[in-house]
Design an enzyme around this catalytic site. Structure first.
Site, PDB file in Angstrom:
ATOM      1  N   ALA A 167       0.825  -1.211   0.000  1.00 45.46           N
ATOM      2  CA  ALA A 167       0.000   0.000   0.000  1.00 45.46           C
ATOM      3  C   ALA A 167       0.863   1.266   0.000  1.00 45.46           C
ATOM      4  O   ALA A 167       2.003   1.245   0.451  1.00 45.46           O
ATOM      5  CB  ALA A 167      -0.916  -0.016   1.224  1.00 45.46           C
ATOM      6  N   PRO A 168       0.295   2.374  -0.479  1.00 48.70           N
ATOM      7  CA  PRO A 168       1.023   3.648  -0.506  1.00 48.70           C
ATOM      8  C   PRO A 168       0.764   4.489   0.745  1.00 48.70           C
ATOM      9  O   PRO A 168       0.019   4.074   1.625  1.00 48.70           O
ATOM     10  CB  PRO A 168       0.421   4.332  -1.738  1.00 48.70           C
ATOM     11  CG  PRO A 168      -1.005   3.896  -1.713  1.00 48.70           C
ATOM     12  CD  PRO A 168      -1.032   2.508  -1.116  1.00 48.70           C
ATOM     13  N   LYS A 189       1.903  -4.835   3.492  1.00 46.73           N
ATOM     14  CA  LYS A 189       3.060  -3.951   3.730  1.00 46.73           C
ATOM     15  C   LYS A 189       2.626  -2.512   3.484  1.00 46.73           C
ATOM     16  O   LYS A 189       2.428  -2.099   2.344  1.00 46.73           O
ATOM     17  CB  LYS A 189       4.222  -4.293   2.787  1.00 46.73           C
ATOM     18  CG  LYS A 189       5.511  -3.611   3.236  1.00 46.73           C
ATOM     19  CD  LYS A 189       6.541  -3.443   2.151  1.00 46.73           C
ATOM     20  CE  LYS A 189       6.348  -2.212   1.325  1.00 46.73           C
ATOM     21  NZ  LYS A 189       6.416  -0.911   2.040  1.00 46.73           N
ATOM     22  N   PRO A 190       2.468  -1.737   4.569  1.00 43.68           N
ATOM     23  CA  PRO A 190       2.166  -0.319   4.352  1.00 43.68           C
ATOM     24  C   PRO A 190       3.437   0.403   3.908  1.00 43.68           C
ATOM     25  O   PRO A 190       4.533  -0.167   3.972  1.00 43.68           O
ATOM     26  CB  PRO A 190       1.737   0.157   5.744  1.00 43.68           C
ATOM     27  CG  PRO A 190       2.413  -0.768   6.700  1.00 43.68           C
ATOM     28  CD  PRO A 190       2.620  -2.081   5.980  1.00 43.68           C
ATOM     29  N   SER A 191       3.287   1.641   3.486  1.00 41.31           N
ATOM     30  CA  SER A 191       4.484   2.440   3.246  1.00 41.31           C
ATOM     31  C   SER A 191       5.203   2.621   4.578  1.00 41.31           C
ATOM     32  O   SER A 191       4.563   2.857   5.611  1.00 41.31           O
ATOM     33  CB  SER A 191       4.103   3.803   2.681  1.00 41.31           C
ATOM     34  OG  SER A 191       5.217   4.669   2.774  1.00 41.31           O
ATOM     35  N   SER A 223       2.655   3.724  -7.339  1.00 43.50           N
ATOM     36  CA  SER A 223       2.969   4.413  -8.595  1.00 43.50           C
ATOM     37  C   SER A 223       3.042   3.426  -9.759  1.00 43.50           C
ATOM     38  O   SER A 223       3.303   2.232  -9.574  1.00 43.50           O
ATOM     39  CB  SER A 223       4.304   5.134  -8.446  1.00 43.50           C
ATOM     40  OG  SER A 223       5.313   4.183  -8.185  1.00 43.50           O
ATOM     41  N   ALA A 264       5.347   3.354 -11.981  1.00 45.70           N
ATOM     42  CA  ALA A 264       6.735   2.886 -12.153  1.00 45.70           C
ATOM     43  C   ALA A 264       6.993   1.645 -11.299  1.00 45.70           C
ATOM     44  O   ALA A 264       7.533   0.637 -11.796  1.00 45.70           O
ATOM     45  CB  ALA A 264       7.706   3.999 -11.774  1.00 45.70           C
ATOM     46  N   GLU A 305      -3.309  -1.156  -8.732  1.00 48.08           N
ATOM     47  CA  GLU A 305      -4.003   0.145  -8.676  1.00 48.08           C
ATOM     48  C   GLU A 305      -2.905   1.198  -8.726  1.00 48.08           C
ATOM     49  O   GLU A 305      -2.194   1.396  -7.745  1.00 48.08           O
ATOM     50  CB  GLU A 305      -4.780   0.279  -7.355  1.00 48.08           C
ATOM     51  CG  GLU A 305      -5.904  -0.709  -7.180  1.00 48.08           C
ATOM     52  CD  GLU A 305      -7.143  -0.320  -7.973  1.00 48.08           C
ATOM     53  OE1 GLU A 305      -7.173   0.779  -8.561  1.00 48.08           O
ATOM     54  OE2 GLU A 305      -8.071  -1.134  -8.005  1.00 48.08           O
ATOM     55  N   CYS A 334      -4.878   9.808  -6.015  1.00 48.24           N
ATOM     56  CA  CYS A 334      -4.697   9.278  -7.372  1.00 48.24           C
ATOM     57  C   CYS A 334      -5.830   9.703  -8.312  1.00 48.24           C
ATOM     58  O   CYS A 334      -5.664   9.660  -9.520  1.00 48.24           O
ATOM     59  CB  CYS A 334      -4.576   7.762  -7.323  1.00 48.24           C
ATOM     60  SG  CYS A 334      -5.874   7.013  -6.343  1.00 48.24           S
ATOM     61  N   GLU A 351       2.190  12.529 -13.330  1.00 46.43           N
ATOM     62  CA  GLU A 351       1.569  12.695 -12.024  1.00 46.43           C
ATOM     63  C   GLU A 351       2.435  13.626 -11.166  1.00 46.43           C
ATOM     64  O   GLU A 351       3.623  13.386 -10.999  1.00 46.43           O
ATOM     65  CB  GLU A 351       1.481  11.312 -11.366  1.00 46.43           C
ATOM     66  CG  GLU A 351       0.379  11.210 -10.390  1.00 46.43           C
ATOM     67  CD  GLU A 351       0.240   9.808  -9.813  1.00 46.43           C
ATOM     68  OE1 GLU A 351       1.214   9.034  -9.799  1.00 46.43           O
ATOM     69  OE2 GLU A 351      -0.872   9.493  -9.354  1.00 46.43           O
TER      70      GLU A 351
HETATM   71  P1  NAD Z   1       5.204   3.914  -4.530  1.00 46.72           P
HETATM   72  O1  NAD Z   1       4.920   3.199  -5.774  1.00 46.72           O
HETATM   73  O2  NAD Z   1       6.489   4.630  -4.373  1.00 46.72           O
HETATM   74  O3  NAD Z   1       5.092   2.938  -3.285  1.00 46.72           O
HETATM   75  C1  NAD Z   1       3.936   2.172  -3.033  1.00 46.72           C
HETATM   76  C2  NAD Z   1       4.306   1.013  -2.139  1.00 46.72           C
HETATM   77  O4  NAD Z   1       5.206   0.170  -2.859  1.00 46.72           O
HETATM   78  C3  NAD Z   1       5.011   1.406  -0.841  1.00 46.72           C
HETATM   79  O5  NAD Z   1       4.579   0.547   0.194  1.00 46.72           O
HETATM   80  C4  NAD Z   1       6.470   1.134  -1.166  1.00 46.72           C
HETATM   81  O6  NAD Z   1       7.251   0.839  -0.028  1.00 46.72           O
HETATM   82  C5  NAD Z   1       6.357  -0.078  -2.080  1.00 46.72           C
HETATM   83  N1  NAD Z   1       7.494  -0.267  -2.988  1.00 46.72           N
HETATM   84  C6  NAD Z   1       8.333   0.674  -3.477  1.00 46.72           C
HETATM   85  N2  NAD Z   1       9.254   0.091  -4.268  1.00 46.72           N
HETATM   86  C7  NAD Z   1       9.005  -1.235  -4.278  1.00 46.72           C
HETATM   87  C8  NAD Z   1       9.600  -2.356  -4.903  1.00 46.72           C
HETATM   88  N3  NAD Z   1      10.659  -2.221  -5.695  1.00 46.72           N
HETATM   89  N4  NAD Z   1       9.069  -3.572  -4.695  1.00 46.72           N
HETATM   90  C9  NAD Z   1       7.970  -3.708  -3.908  1.00 46.72           C
HETATM   91  N5  NAD Z   1       7.374  -2.699  -3.280  1.00 46.72           N
HETATM   92  C10 NAD Z   1       7.867  -1.465  -3.471  1.00 46.72           C
HETATM   93  O7  NAD Z   1       3.955   4.910  -4.311  1.00 46.72           O
HETATM   94  P2  NAD Z   1       3.760   5.978  -3.170  1.00 46.72           P
HETATM   95  O8  NAD Z   1       4.682   7.108  -3.468  1.00 46.72           O
HETATM   96  O9  NAD Z   1       3.779   5.320  -1.846  1.00 46.72           O
HETATM   97  O10 NAD Z   1       2.231   6.408  -3.425  1.00 46.72           O
HETATM   98  C11 NAD Z   1       1.860   7.313  -4.389  1.00 46.72           C
HETATM   99  C12 NAD Z   1       1.429   6.598  -5.655  1.00 46.72           C
HETATM  100  O11 NAD Z   1       0.350   5.704  -5.370  1.00 46.72           O
HETATM  101  C13 NAD Z   1       0.885   7.543  -6.693  1.00 46.72           C
HETATM  102  O12 NAD Z   1       1.394   7.175  -7.955  1.00 46.72           O
HETATM  103  C14 NAD Z   1      -0.612   7.309  -6.643  1.00 46.72           C
HETATM  104  O13 NAD Z   1      -1.308   7.641  -7.814  1.00 46.72           O
HETATM  105  C15 NAD Z   1      -0.686   5.873  -6.329  1.00 46.72           C
HETATM  106  N6  NAD Z   1      -1.994   5.537  -5.756  1.00 46.72           N
HETATM  107  C16 NAD Z   1      -2.897   4.868  -6.543  1.00 46.72           C
HETATM  108  C17 NAD Z   1      -4.150   4.554  -6.042  1.00 46.72           C
HETATM  109  C18 NAD Z   1      -5.153   3.831  -6.892  1.00 46.72           C
HETATM  110  O14 NAD Z   1      -6.150   3.371  -6.346  1.00 46.72           O
HETATM  111  N7  NAD Z   1      -4.955   3.677  -8.187  1.00 46.72           N
HETATM  112  C19 NAD Z   1      -4.494   4.902  -4.735  1.00 46.72           C
HETATM  113  C20 NAD Z   1      -3.554   5.577  -3.968  1.00 46.72           C
HETATM  114  C21 NAD Z   1      -2.297   5.882  -4.490  1.00 46.72           C
END
Ligand code: NAD
Length: 496
Positions: free
Chosen positions: A149-150, A175-177, A229, A231, A250, A284, A384
């Site tokens: 989760a983010p 796994k939360p952020s 994200s 990416a 998502e 998002c 974004e």
């Molecule tokens: P992020 O992609 O950087 O991180 C999301 C999660 O992935 C975090 O828990 C992070 O620790 C984990 N992560 C990072 N690198 C990883 C890897 N290599 N392997 C496995 N896990 C990894 O995103 P963020 O910055 O935490 O959140 C913002 C993003 O989330 C934005 O792009 C937003 O649009 C998106 N988002 C989408 C929705 C949706 O429903 N579509 C909802 C909320 C947020």
């Protein structure tokens, strides 16, 4: 400051074992809220083992039993709602009005919805689709779900990930952020208080590359459900492919906001400000690109600018504060750099575009920002930003509006503002996004699905549709005549 750990594994709260110390920060003040050790692969392994052990019993509970447990969980969350609201506000830098009015009640409603939905898993009617057989459908839980989760809505994202999975009889390792673990741990703790068995919901707080990776690649994790994200989502999908795990993604968004010349301009301007600034734009589905038909354009920009002038930044615990901070100084600097690049590329910054003066400028705050004159192919329009930034651009024809709305890699959400039913119908049909609002932008409800098109991912959160992600559909076909030589055998061999 919290001293208890940010892992919740097999019903116990403790610290991680990676050896890597970290601090949970209030981004609106810089205050350290908790210190802990991050989860490492061993913690993930232990959490997956706990979830696997719990699956045997939880997957055999009746829907009614799961439903009862989840209703008790909702009551428990309700009893602790002020604590949850305060914790979420401090950990994510959100105004307390937002966490009290949106994050916490939204989460509780989601728990209640899935308590009901657990008892209503649907499939096709059992019948003799072949004259000699009865076909039935079973919907079965998949196993251990690895959820990632983010940080933008920590509690709601934990709920969106865990609830449909658990309601369908799966067990979860979430796994939360690592920036925002506090309410996820409380969420799991309240599940235990409600009598949900240990191991059904586990929390591992670790970094993406360590704990996230360990979860995605773990052989006992049957499915990966990721919100974050685009990416990182790409990497998650690639890694999960190695073991042919089911994946639910998502991802990011870049929601268009179309204002046609017959729209209620005041309603649209207010909708744009609320839709762009919710959660400091770290949403998002936030309104990020307002395309306004030429006759209304100038007045719309002026009205949005005036409304932004009235938005109050301030301490997040003050109920009068409208907008809190961004999640971190890093995120604030990223947003500032994108606005600066837009300015250098010829865009006009009509409002904001700066870090506020005074004490708020020392933490992760950024002013509500309105940008015009940006090129359609520039980064501020295409990528974004995830900050309180709205770009406003004019259009002339309806065809152009639909084209511009679809002209980014994303497709999560969109809105169209019009009083003309045919324009509304065309926008609903032709905008490529998982949600199209007509004359509003942002509201979400537990009963309806949330999910993306295009680079915003695939699969649905919330609603009964999310069960399609978290269940296997099994066809059971029973021969009902007892005939030894079946008629279809004749096409294979004819001997009597
Ligand atoms: P992020 O992609 O950087 O991180 C999301 C999660 O992935 C975090 O828990 C992070 O620790 C984990 N992560 C990072 N690198 C990883 C890897 N290599 N392997 C496995 N896990 C990894 O995103 P963020 O910055 O935490 O959140 C913002 C993003 O989330 C934005 O792009 C937003 O649009 C998106 N988002 C989408 C929705 C949706 O429903 N579509 C909802 C909320 C947020």
């Amino acid at each position: 400051m919290e001293t208890t750990g940010q892992q919740f594994i097999a019903g116990k709260r403790r610290s991680g074992t990676s050896g890597e110390q970290y601090e949970v920060i209030n981004p609106a003040t810089g205050e350290v809220l908790a210190t802990d050790t991050l989860a490492g692969p061993e913690d993930v392994h232990e959490a997956v083992a706990a979830a696997r052990a719990a699956f045997a019993e939880w997957s055999r509970t009746t829907p009614a039993e799961r439903s009862e447990a989840m209703l008790r969980w909702a009551d428990q969350l309700h009893a602790r709602s002020e604590e949850l609201a305060q914790t979420e506000s401090r950990n994510a830098g959100k105004p307390i009005r937002l966490t009290r009015g949106f994050d916490v009640p939204g989460t509780i409603d989601n728990v209640r919805f899935f308590a009901g939905a657990a008892r209503n898993l649907e499939g096709r009617a059992s019948a003799e689709y072949s004259a000699d057989h009865t076909s039935t459908i079973r919907r079965e839980p998949i196993g251990v779900i690895g959820s990632i989760a983010p940080w933008n809505y920590p509690l709601q994202m934990a709920a969106w990930k865990a609830l449909p999975a658990m309601a369908a009889g799966n067990t979860v390792v979430l796994k939360p952020s690592e920036l925002t673990p506090l309410t996820s741990v409380l969420f799991a703790e309240t599940a235990r208080e409600a009598g949900i068995p240990d191991g059904v919901l586990n929390i591992v707080t670790g970094s993406g590359p360590v704990a996230g990776q360990a979860l995605i690649t773990h052989p006992d994790v049957a499915m990966v459900s990721f919100t974050g994200s685009t990416a990182v989502g790409r990497q998650v999908a690639a890694q999960a492919a190695g073991s042919v795990k089911r994946v639910h993604l998502e991802l990011g968004g870049k929601a268009p906001f179309l204002v046609f010349d017959d729209a209620d301009l005041e309603a649209a301007a207010r909708g744009a400000v609320a839709g762009a600034l919710i959660n400091s734009g770290q949403d998002c589905t936030a309104a990020t690109r307002a395309y306004v038909q030429r006759p209304l354009y100038k007045t719309f920009v002026e009205r949005v600018a005036a409304l932004m002038d009235g938005v109050r930044l301030g301490p997040v615990d003050d109920p009068d504060t409208d907008m809190g901070s961004l999640i971190s100084l890093r995120q604030r600097d990223r947003v500032a750099a994108m606005v600066e690049a837009a300015r250098e590329g010829g865009a006009t910054v009509v409002r904001g575009g700066r870090v506020p003066d005074g004490p708020l400028g020392r933490t992760a705050h950024y002013e509500p920002t309105l940008i015009t004159d940006a090129a359609q192919d520039s980064a501020i329009v295409q990528q974004e930003v995830f900050g309180p930034v709205l770009v406003c651009l004019p259009f002339d024809t309806d065809d152009e509006a639909i084209h511009l709305a679809n002209d980014t890699p994303y497709g999560l959400a969109a809105s169209a503002w019009t009083t003309n039913v045919f324009r509304a119908g065309r926008a609903s049909r032709e905008i490529q996004a998982g949600c199209v609002w007509i004359n509003d932008h942002i509201p979400i409800i537990s009963e309806m699905p949330h999910g993306g098109y295009k680079a915003s991912g695939f699969g649905k959160d919330m609603s009964a549709y999310s069960f399609d992600e978290y269940t296997n559909v099994k066809h059971v076909m029973t021969e009902i005549t007892g005939t030894r030589h079946k008629s279809w055998h004749d096409v294979i061999f004819t001997s009597r």
